[in-house]
Motif scaffolding. Structure first.
Motif, PDB file in Angstrom:
ATOM      1  N   GLU A 297      35.361  20.454  33.620  1.00 48.87           N
ATOM      2  CA  GLU A 297      36.510  19.558  33.503  1.00 48.87           C
ATOM      3  C   GLU A 297      36.074  18.391  32.635  1.00 48.87           C
ATOM      4  O   GLU A 297      35.032  17.772  32.912  1.00 48.87           O
ATOM      5  CB  GLU A 297      36.939  19.064  34.886  1.00 48.87           C
ATOM      6  N   LEU A 298      36.837  18.031  31.609  1.00 54.60           N
ATOM      7  CA  LEU A 298      36.344  17.058  30.634  1.00 54.60           C
ATOM      8  C   LEU A 298      37.487  16.229  30.071  1.00 54.60           C
ATOM      9  O   LEU A 298      38.567  16.751  29.777  1.00 54.60           O
ATOM     10  CB  LEU A 298      35.619  17.804  29.508  1.00 54.60           C
ATOM     11  N   TYR A 299      37.204  14.937  29.906  1.00 52.17           N
ATOM     12  CA  TYR A 299      38.147  14.029  29.251  1.00 52.17           C
ATOM     13  C   TYR A 299      37.347  12.977  28.507  1.00 52.17           C
ATOM     14  O   TYR A 299      36.394  12.396  29.047  1.00 52.17           O
ATOM     15  CB  TYR A 299      39.065  13.365  30.277  1.00 52.17           C
ATOM     16  N   CYS A 300      37.724  12.727  27.266  1.00 48.12           N
ATOM     17  CA  CYS A 300      36.977  11.829  26.392  1.00 48.12           C
ATOM     18  C   CYS A 300      37.850  10.635  26.005  1.00 48.12           C
ATOM     19  O   CYS A 300      39.007  10.796  25.598  1.00 48.12           O
ATOM     20  CB  CYS A 300      36.543  12.582  25.134  1.00 48.12           C
TER      21      CYS A 300
ATOM     22  N   GLU B  78      29.388   9.059  23.925  1.00 48.26           N
ATOM     23  CA  GLU B  78      27.951   8.986  24.193  1.00 48.26           C
ATOM     24  C   GLU B  78      27.606   9.611  25.547  1.00 48.26           C
ATOM     25  O   GLU B  78      26.617  10.352  25.679  1.00 48.26           O
ATOM     26  CB  GLU B  78      27.485   7.526  24.156  1.00 48.26           C
ATOM     27  N   PHE B  79      28.419   9.300  26.557  1.00 49.49           N
ATOM     28  CA  PHE B  79      28.212   9.887  27.883  1.00 49.49           C
ATOM     29  C   PHE B  79      28.328  11.411  27.826  1.00 49.49           C
ATOM     30  O   PHE B  79      27.505  12.138  28.407  1.00 49.49           O
ATOM     31  CB  PHE B  79      29.243   9.306  28.852  1.00 49.49           C
ATOM     32  N   LEU B  80      29.324  11.906  27.113  1.00 49.31           N
ATOM     33  CA  LEU B  80      29.549  13.344  27.056  1.00 49.31           C
ATOM     34  C   LEU B  80      28.456  14.056  26.275  1.00 49.31           C
ATOM     35  O   LEU B  80      28.037  15.163  26.649  1.00 49.31           O
ATOM     36  CB  LEU B  80      30.921  13.635  26.465  1.00 49.31           C
ATOM     37  N   VAL B  81      27.977  13.465  25.210  1.00 53.70           N
ATOM     38  CA  VAL B  81      26.861  14.067  24.474  1.00 53.70           C
ATOM     39  C   VAL B  81      25.659  14.241  25.404  1.00 53.70           C
ATOM     40  O   VAL B  81      24.994  15.294  25.413  1.00 53.70           O
ATOM     41  CB  VAL B  81      26.491  13.223  23.239  1.00 53.70           C
ATOM     42  N   GLU B  82      25.397  13.221  26.210  1.00 55.68           N
ATOM     43  CA  GLU B  82      24.265  13.303  27.138  1.00 55.68           C
ATOM     44  C   GLU B  82      24.456  14.409  28.164  1.00 55.68           C
ATOM     45  O   GLU B  82      23.540  15.212  28.420  1.00 55.68           O
ATOM     46  CB  GLU B  82      24.090  11.959  27.837  1.00 55.68           C
ATOM     47  N   ARG B  83      25.635  14.471  28.761  1.00 54.03           N
ATOM     48  CA  ARG B  83      25.876  15.473  29.804  1.00 54.03           C
ATOM     49  C   ARG B  83      25.919  16.880  29.232  1.00 54.03           C
ATOM     50  O   ARG B  83      25.410  17.833  29.842  1.00 54.03           O
ATOM     51  CB  ARG B  83      27.173  15.149  30.542  1.00 54.03           C
TER      52      ARG B  83
ATOM     53  N   ARG C 187      23.404  22.366  27.538  1.00 54.79           N
ATOM     54  CA  ARG C 187      22.799  23.144  26.456  1.00 54.79           C
ATOM     55  C   ARG C 187      21.334  23.436  26.760  1.00 54.79           C
ATOM     56  O   ARG C 187      20.843  24.554  26.521  1.00 54.79           O
ATOM     57  CB  ARG C 187      22.918  22.370  25.144  1.00 54.79           C
ATOM     58  N   ASP C 188      20.630  22.448  27.303  1.00 54.87           N
ATOM     59  CA  ASP C 188      19.214  22.644  27.603  1.00 54.87           C
ATOM     60  C   ASP C 188      19.000  23.686  28.696  1.00 54.87           C
ATOM     61  O   ASP C 188      17.927  24.318  28.762  1.00 54.87           O
ATOM     62  CB  ASP C 188      18.569  21.314  27.995  1.00 54.87           C
ATOM     63  N   LEU C 189      19.994  23.870  29.561  1.00 51.55           N
ATOM     64  CA  LEU C 189      19.923  24.953  30.550  1.00 51.55           C
ATOM     65  C   LEU C 189      20.118  26.324  29.903  1.00 51.55           C
ATOM     66  O   LEU C 189      19.787  27.348  30.500  1.00 51.55           O
ATOM     67  CB  LEU C 189      20.985  24.753  31.637  1.00 51.55           C
ATOM     68  N   GLY C 190      20.677  26.332  28.696  1.00 52.60           N
ATOM     69  CA  GLY C 190      20.886  27.591  27.986  1.00 52.60           C
ATOM     70  C   GLY C 190      22.325  27.919  27.682  1.00 52.60           C
ATOM     71  O   GLY C 190      22.603  28.924  27.019  1.00 52.60           O
ATOM     72  N   PHE C 191      23.269  27.098  28.135  1.00 58.13           N
ATOM     73  CA  PHE C 191      24.672  27.383  27.864  1.00 58.13           C
ATOM     74  C   PHE C 191      24.992  27.130  26.390  1.00 58.13           C
ATOM     75  O   PHE C 191      24.504  26.172  25.788  1.00 58.13           O
ATOM     76  CB  PHE C 191      25.580  26.534  28.763  1.00 58.13           C
TER      77      PHE C 191
ATOM     78  N   VAL D 232      31.941  14.092  19.362  1.00 52.96           N
ATOM     79  CA  VAL D 232      31.017  14.820  20.235  1.00 52.96           C
ATOM     80  C   VAL D 232      30.604  16.151  19.619  1.00 52.96           C
ATOM     81  O   VAL D 232      29.401  16.452  19.522  1.00 52.96           O
ATOM     82  CB  VAL D 232      31.649  15.046  21.632  1.00 52.96           C
ATOM     83  N   ILE D 233      31.560  16.962  19.207  1.00 52.43           N
ATOM     84  CA  ILE D 233      31.227  18.286  18.679  1.00 52.43           C
ATOM     85  C   ILE D 233      30.220  18.230  17.547  1.00 52.43           C
ATOM     86  O   ILE D 233      29.271  19.027  17.506  1.00 52.43           O
ATOM     87  CB  ILE D 233      32.509  19.044  18.274  1.00 52.43           C
ATOM     88  N   PRO D 234      30.331  17.287  16.585  1.00 44.67           N
ATOM     89  CA  PRO D 234      29.345  17.269  15.487  1.00 44.67           C
ATOM     90  C   PRO D 234      27.895  17.119  15.954  1.00 44.67           C
ATOM     91  O   PRO D 234      26.978  17.607  15.284  1.00 44.67           O
ATOM     92  CB  PRO D 234      29.807  16.074  14.642  1.00 44.67           C
ATOM     93  N   ALA D 235      27.687  16.481  17.082  1.00 44.76           N
ATOM     94  CA  ALA D 235      26.316  16.320  17.587  1.00 44.76           C
ATOM     95  C   ALA D 235      25.675  17.659  17.944  1.00 44.76           C
ATOM     96  O   ALA D 235      24.444  17.781  17.961  1.00 44.76           O
ATOM     97  CB  ALA D 235      26.326  15.415  18.820  1.00 44.76           C
ATOM     98  N   PHE D 236      26.510  18.655  18.215  1.00 46.53           N
ATOM     99  CA  PHE D 236      25.994  19.963  18.604  1.00 46.53           C
ATOM    100  C   PHE D 236      26.089  20.983  17.469  1.00 46.53           C
ATOM    101  O   PHE D 236      25.373  21.963  17.463  1.00 46.53           O
ATOM    102  CB  PHE D 236      26.744  20.448  19.849  1.00 46.53           C
ATOM    103  N   ARG D 237      26.963  20.743  16.513  1.00 42.21           N
ATOM    104  CA  ARG D 237      27.019  21.639  15.367  1.00 42.21           C
ATOM    105  C   ARG D 237      25.766  21.504  14.513  1.00 42.21           C
ATOM    106  O   ARG D 237      25.338  22.453  13.887  1.00 42.21           O
ATOM    107  CB  ARG D 237      28.245  21.301  14.495  1.00 42.21           C
TER     108      ARG D 237
END
Length: 331
Positions: free
Chosen positions: A229-232, A281-286, A291-295, A323-328
């Motif tokens: 569940e997510l809201y930015c 910033e909070f969402l990037v951290e969470r 992602r580090d768990l493997g998802f 947020v998305i660009p931090a993971f792309r």
């Protein structure tokens, strides 16, 4: 990392369904324009919320979803005949140009089993048999199946799927036995990220990975979706203020079902541990922790009962740009 949204087509009874659906279709079109990767539909029967059915919803979203993947999140498989599912998803596979994923689960609501005359004690046996039969029918070869629930003799479906072997099958599961079943029968475990326990995902991932190895599958080759569940919003305080009342209302509605009463009693734990309501910033951290768990595929409900469409869409825009660009760039 990929990002998808739930097309959360659940509404208060008596509301203007046409207006809600028009808003939803516009939101899906916006998500496609913003570069989201997938969109998912919901399945419930005789619900306390007005819930259009998922296969019809998927068909309606195909022309509105750009090149996004489309899936059921999730289809209550014991309530369907597997021949029906095999035929419908072969058709959707063609209509979508091969973008469909069959997400399935065994169900939990007592009233749904009663409505279809399905003994809940048989749901996992039905589930296993259905998946084996669906895959066999998708092969295109005649199928003779001496099953407990769905016997077939020299059976074929009218349209073989566009995707060789059929669309991917993702299995939603919460218990450890069910997670092992996902490793045995599915192409992915669709992990529920809304447990109030921080131990749930690591512990169940370990079970899943062990089962994959046991069944001779390479853990590095499977998709790793998780639903949250997510809201930015620009600040975490604003995100909580805007989203929390709507999330609480929706979870209170779910808690009317006996199997989900815990969600009302432990809602504060859900907020602390699993509801991702916050600043970029909070969402990037969470999300980095997931992602580090493997998802590798985060699927989230972008809004809850009564949330104004403009706020939901503002959240999607901010998330897409901040947020998305931090993971792309890191995957």
């Amino acid at each position: 990392m990929r990002f998808g949204i739930m097309a959360s087509h659940q509404y208060p009874p008596g509301d203007d369904l046409r207006r809600h659906l028009d808003d939803l279709f516009g939101t899906v079109e916006l998500a496609a324009e913003l570069g989201y990767d997938s969109v998912w539909t919901i399945n419930h029967f005789q619900s306390n919320l007005a819930t259009p059915q998922p296969i019809s919803m998927l068909a309606s979203l195909i022309p509105r979803s750009g090149d996004m993947l489309l899936g059921t999140g999730i289809l209550l498989l014991p309530m369907f005949h597997p021949v029906h599912v095999a035929e419908e998803f072969a058709t959707l596979d063609h209509l979508s140009g091969g973008r469909v994923i069959l997400g399935v689960g065994a169900g939990y609501r007592e009233n749904e089993f009663a409505a279809f005359g399905v003994d809940p004690e048989t749901r996992f046996r039905r589930f296993d048999e259905s998946l084996r039969l669906i895959r066999a029918l998708w092969s295109g070869a005649p199928v003779t199946h001496d099953g407990e629930f769905y016997p077939q003799v020299d059976a074929t479906i009218g349209i073989p799927p566009l995707t060789p072997g059929g669309p991917p099958i993702w299995i939603g599961a919460g218990g450890k036995k069910a997670v092992r079943r996902a490793a045995r029968l599915g192409d992915a475990w669709y992990a529920p990220g809304n447990s109030p326990s921080r131990r749930f995902l690591p512990e169940h991932l370990a079970v899943y990975n062990e089962a994959l190895a046991e069944y001779g599958r390479d853990p590095a080759t499977v998709a790793r979706p998780v639903g949250v569940e997510l809201y930015c919003a620009p600040s975490t305080e604003q995100a909580v203020a805007e989203a929390l009342p709507h999330a609480r209302r929706e979870y209170s509605t779910y808690a009317e079902y006996p199997a989900l009463r815990w969600q009302r009693d432990r809602f504060d734990e859900l907020v602390r541990n699993t509801l991702l309501l916050g600043s970029p910033e909070f969402l990037v951290e969470r999300i980095s922790a997931l992602r580090d768990l493997g998802f590798d595929h985060l699927i989230f409900r972008p809004g809850w009962l009564g949330m104004p469409t403009e706020k939901l869409r503002a959240s999607l825009r901010l998330f897409a740009t901040e947020v998305i660009p931090a993971f792309r760039t890191t995957t």
